[in-house]
Design an enzyme around this catalytic site. Sequence first.
Site, PDB file in Angstrom:
ATOM      1  N   TYR A 180      31.892  45.467  38.560  1.00 30.24           N
ATOM      2  CA  TYR A 180      33.300  45.866  38.456  1.00 30.24           C
ATOM      3  C   TYR A 180      33.768  44.933  37.108  1.00 30.24           C
ATOM      4  O   TYR A 180      33.854  44.193  37.234  1.00 30.24           O
ATOM      5  CB  TYR A 180      34.259  45.485  39.624  1.00 30.24           C
ATOM      6  N   PHE A 181      35.096  46.135  36.482  1.00 32.50           N
ATOM      7  CA  PHE A 181      35.174  45.555  35.432  1.00 32.50           C
ATOM      8  C   PHE A 181      36.445  45.790  35.477  1.00 32.50           C
ATOM      9  O   PHE A 181      36.810  47.071  36.206  1.00 32.50           O
ATOM     10  CB  PHE A 181      34.360  45.930  33.855  1.00 32.50           C
TER      11      PHE A 181
END
Length: 178
Positions: free
Chosen positions: A37-38
């Site tokens: 995830y970013f």
Amino acid sequence: MIEVEVKAIAKEFESIRKRLAELNALKIKTERQEDTYFNAPHRDFAITDEALRIRKIPENDNLKVFITYKGAKIDKSSKTRKEFEVGVADAELTKNIFESLGFKEVATVVKDREIYQLEEFIITLDTVKKAGIFVEIEKDLEDGSDFDETLQEIFKLYEKLGITEGFERRSYLELTGI
């Protein structure tokens, strides 16, 4: 695309597998998913309830890679949201592009997933590292016009699986506490 999704905490999978077989659900496959995830440079996805991830799925000698964007949840009883997903060729190159644009890697969530199909519903039995075991039921809609009916059908399907409590709206990312 609107993904209508409801997740529930599971105590075990054996009785659920048995009920899925009784309902003639088709087991599609089992796979391991690694989701990185970013967070965005211009807004905090933890606040806006959005998600951007790179999903890697090892399959035989190949690696399938997808970019997924999930919008904010649109109701109070499910995880329903807009979702866009596209396959890409190279996870590391995609990560480098994201980071070059200012996106920061937040965490990686790893899960083992059994995937079943029952009519137009996808049912998954998920074992998520650092979070536990869960059942997800989802259906994709072109627009939100059938949302209420679809949500009712999902909860009826949960009843058929013997699940009437333990529903969870938090993401696996949130549940892992990473």
